[in-house]
Design an enzyme around this catalytic site. Structure first.
Site, mmCIF file in Angstrom:
data_model
loop_
_atom_site.group_PDB
_atom_site.id
_atom_site.type_symbol
_atom_site.label_atom_id
_atom_site.label_comp_id
_atom_site.label_asym_id
_atom_site.label_seq_id
_atom_site.Cartn_x
_atom_site.Cartn_y
_atom_site.Cartn_z
ATOM 1 N N LYS A 185 0.823 -1.202 0.000
ATOM 2 C CA LYS A 185 0.000 0.000 0.000
ATOM 3 C C LYS A 185 0.872 1.273 0.000
ATOM 4 O O LYS A 185 2.083 1.206 0.253
ATOM 5 C CB LYS A 185 -0.930 -0.054 1.216
ATOM 6 C CG LYS A 185 -1.905 -1.253 1.179
ATOM 7 C CD LYS A 185 -2.848 -1.227 2.370
ATOM 8 C CE LYS A 185 -3.862 -2.354 2.308
ATOM 9 N NZ LYS A 185 -4.845 -2.258 3.413
ATOM 10 N N TYR A 208 -12.779 -3.059 -2.578
ATOM 11 C CA TYR A 208 -13.247 -2.960 -1.193
ATOM 12 C C TYR A 208 -14.774 -2.908 -1.131
ATOM 13 O O TYR A 208 -15.336 -2.203 -0.272
ATOM 14 C CB TYR A 208 -12.615 -1.741 -0.516
ATOM 15 C CG TYR A 208 -11.134 -1.925 -0.192
ATOM 16 C CD1 TYR A 208 -10.679 -3.033 0.533
ATOM 17 C CD2 TYR A 208 -10.188 -0.988 -0.586
ATOM 18 C CE1 TYR A 208 -9.339 -3.210 0.824
ATOM 19 C CE2 TYR A 208 -8.832 -1.152 -0.292
ATOM 20 C CZ TYR A 208 -8.419 -2.267 0.418
ATOM 21 O OH TYR A 208 -7.087 -2.446 0.720
ATOM 22 N N PHE A 238 -15.691 4.734 7.281
ATOM 23 C CA PHE A 238 -14.292 5.025 6.954
ATOM 24 C C PHE A 238 -13.951 4.756 5.488
ATOM 25 O O PHE A 238 -12.795 4.934 5.079
ATOM 26 C CB PHE A 238 -13.348 4.251 7.878
ATOM 27 C CG PHE A 238 -13.580 2.755 7.917
ATOM 28 C CD1 PHE A 238 -14.322 2.186 8.943
ATOM 29 C CD2 PHE A 238 -13.064 1.929 6.937
ATOM 30 C CE1 PHE A 238 -14.536 0.810 8.982
ATOM 31 C CE2 PHE A 238 -13.275 0.552 6.969
ATOM 32 C CZ PHE A 238 -14.017 -0.010 8.002
ATOM 33 N N ARG A 240 -1.589 -14.428 4.827
ATOM 34 C CA ARG A 240 -2.365 -13.727 5.861
ATOM 35 C C ARG A 240 -1.647 -13.830 7.216
ATOM 36 O O ARG A 240 -1.632 -12.872 7.992
ATOM 37 C CB ARG A 240 -3.786 -14.312 5.969
ATOM 38 C CG ARG A 240 -4.682 -14.117 4.757
ATOM 39 C CD ARG A 240 -5.173 -12.719 4.525
ATOM 40 N NE ARG A 240 -5.879 -12.114 5.619
ATOM 41 C CZ ARG A 240 -6.598 -10.988 5.505
ATOM 42 N NH1 ARG A 240 -6.706 -10.370 4.326
ATOM 43 N NH2 ARG A 240 -7.194 -10.457 6.530
ATOM 44 N N THR A 253 -5.656 -7.547 10.847
ATOM 45 C CA THR A 253 -6.126 -6.260 10.329
ATOM 46 C C THR A 253 -6.085 -5.204 11.433
ATOM 47 O O THR A 253 -5.627 -4.082 11.198
ATOM 48 C CB THR A 253 -7.582 -6.397 9.822
ATOM 49 O OG1 THR A 253 -7.650 -7.490 8.913
ATOM 50 C CG2 THR A 253 -8.053 -5.114 9.146
ATOM 51 N N ARG A 305 2.511 -6.449 9.465
ATOM 52 C CA ARG A 305 1.736 -5.363 10.066
ATOM 53 C C ARG A 305 2.150 -5.118 11.513
ATOM 54 O O ARG A 305 2.222 -3.972 11.965
ATOM 55 C CB ARG A 305 0.242 -5.689 9.983
ATOM 56 C CG ARG A 305 -0.321 -5.528 8.571
ATOM 57 C CD ARG A 305 -1.734 -6.056 8.479
ATOM 58 N NE ARG A 305 -2.396 -5.687 7.226
ATOM 59 C CZ ARG A 305 -3.566 -6.173 6.852
ATOM 60 N NH1 ARG A 305 -4.198 -7.048 7.613
ATOM 61 N NH2 ARG A 305 -4.109 -5.791 5.712
ATOM 62 N N ASN A 330 -1.871 0.207 6.916
ATOM 63 C CA ASN A 330 -1.326 -1.064 7.403
ATOM 64 C C ASN A 330 -0.482 -1.811 6.378
ATOM 65 O O ASN A 330 -0.447 -3.041 6.365
ATOM 66 C CB ASN A 330 -2.457 -1.940 7.953
ATOM 67 C CG ASN A 330 -3.514 -2.234 6.914
ATOM 68 O OD1 ASN A 330 -3.375 -1.832 5.763
ATOM 69 N ND2 ASN A 330 -4.553 -2.951 7.294
ATOM 70 N N HIS A 378 -1.865 -5.527 1.573
ATOM 71 C CA HIS A 378 -3.125 -6.246 1.347
ATOM 72 C C HIS A 378 -2.809 -7.670 0.937
ATOM 73 O O HIS A 378 -1.857 -7.908 0.200
ATOM 74 C CB HIS A 378 -3.935 -5.584 0.214
ATOM 75 C CG HIS A 378 -5.023 -6.485 -0.312
ATOM 76 N ND1 HIS A 378 -6.248 -6.588 0.308
ATOM 77 C CD2 HIS A 378 -5.045 -7.376 -1.340
ATOM 78 C CE1 HIS A 378 -6.985 -7.488 -0.344
ATOM 79 N NE2 HIS A 378 -6.278 -7.980 -1.344
ATOM 80 N N GLU A 380 -9.137 -11.163 -7.603
ATOM 81 C CA GLU A 380 -8.297 -9.968 -7.443
ATOM 82 C C GLU A 380 -7.127 -9.978 -8.432
ATOM 83 O O GLU A 380 -6.757 -8.931 -8.972
ATOM 84 C CB GLU A 380 -7.798 -9.874 -5.993
ATOM 85 C CG GLU A 380 -8.943 -9.580 -5.027
ATOM 86 C CD GLU A 380 -8.543 -9.612 -3.557
ATOM 87 O OE1 GLU A 380 -7.360 -9.872 -3.239
ATOM 88 O OE2 GLU A 380 -9.435 -9.371 -2.721
HETATM 89 N N1 UDP Z 1 -9.769 -0.711 7.297
HETATM 90 C C1 UDP Z 1 -9.847 0.440 8.066
HETATM 91 N N2 UDP Z 1 -10.565 0.399 9.253
HETATM 92 C C2 UDP Z 1 -11.199 -0.736 9.678
HETATM 93 C C3 UDP Z 1 -11.117 -1.887 8.882
HETATM 94 C C4 UDP Z 1 -10.395 -1.850 7.699
HETATM 95 O O1 UDP Z 1 -9.295 1.478 7.704
HETATM 96 O O2 UDP Z 1 -11.821 -0.704 10.747
HETATM 97 C C5 UDP Z 1 -8.984 -0.682 6.044
HETATM 98 C C6 UDP Z 1 -7.590 -1.283 6.239
HETATM 99 O O3 UDP Z 1 -6.683 -0.593 5.396
HETATM 100 C C7 UDP Z 1 -7.802 -2.700 5.775
HETATM 101 C C8 UDP Z 1 -8.764 -2.483 4.609
HETATM 102 O O4 UDP Z 1 -9.633 -1.455 5.047
HETATM 103 O O5 UDP Z 1 -6.609 -3.327 5.385
HETATM 104 C C9 UDP Z 1 -9.560 -3.710 4.208
HETATM 105 O O6 UDP Z 1 -10.232 -4.218 5.325
HETATM 106 P P1 UDP Z 1 -10.382 -5.793 5.546
HETATM 107 O O7 UDP Z 1 -11.390 -5.985 6.621
HETATM 108 O O8 UDP Z 1 -10.609 -6.468 4.243
HETATM 109 O O9 UDP Z 1 -8.958 -6.185 6.162
HETATM 110 P P2 UDP Z 1 -7.682 -6.926 5.511
HETATM 111 O O10 UDP Z 1 -8.207 -8.012 4.610
HETATM 112 O O11 UDP Z 1 -6.890 -5.881 4.780
HETATM 113 O O12 UDP Z 1 -6.931 -7.468 6.689
HETATM 114 MG MG MG Z 2 -9.631 -7.969 3.170
#
Ligand code: UDP
Ligand code: MG
Length: 137
Positions: free
Chosen positions: A11, A51, A59, A87, A93, A104, A114, A117, A128
């Site tokens: 990112k 997303y 957000f 992951r 996350t 992370r 963070n 992705h 994707e």
């Molecule tokens: N995100 C955020 N606030 C939240 C949850 C997610 O800003 O409370 C952002 C964060 O950058 C995250 C992305 O949205 O990586 C996608 O969210 P997801 O739940 O898919 O998490 P990931 O798969 O990236 O762990």
């Molecule tokens: Mg995700």
């Protein structure tokens, strides 16, 4: 175990903080193969697809702002159980739950900014990969 593909994306904060090399080193050290890689600038249209599960969240506009604040590096990463393995390597996350030793856990500065992705299922990984590398990828 079959070789699996996952879509990984570094990112804008990762690029701005000059962490590309350190993050890629962790991916390669774990034994995964990077079969394609490119730097690109994302727009709101592709982020709304990528997303889609978050478009109704308060957000969401700040995610778009962050993800369009600079280039990203997209990658196709391959290996045994690559989706789940990546992951684990990435970490949680939620900023406060990302453990030390994960990407992370070691580098993220908040839940939104963070660093990385990674696809959350094999099926989404293939979707994707096609979204960012084209139908024939
Ligand atoms: N995100 C955020 N606030 C939240 C949850 C997610 O800003 O409370 C952002 C964060 O950058 C995250 C992305 O949205 O990586 C996608 O969210 P997801 O739940 O898919 O998490 P990931 O798969 O990236 O762990
Ligand atoms: Mg995700």
């Amino acid at each position: 175990m079959p070789v699996e593909r996952t879509y990984i994306m570094l990112k804008p904060d990762c690029i701005k903080r000059k962490l590309i090399g350190r993050v890629i080193k962790r991916i390669e050290s774990k034994g995964y193969n990077i079969s394609n890689i490119k730097m690109m600038n994302l727009d709101e249209k592709i982020l709304t697809e990528h997303y889609a599960h978050l478009v109704d969240k308060p957000f969401f506009p700040s995610i778009v702002e962050y993800m369009t604040s600079g280039p990203v590096v997209g990658m196709i990463v391959e290996g045994e159980n690559a989706v789940k393995g990546m992951r684990i390597l990435m970490g949680a996350t939620k900023f406060e739950e990302a453990t030390a030793g994960t990407i992370r856990g070691d580098f993220a500065t908040s839940t939104s900014e963070n660093i990385i992705h990674g696809s959350d299922s094999s099926e989404n990984g293939e979707i994707e990969i096609k979204r960012f590398f084209g139908e024939n990828a």
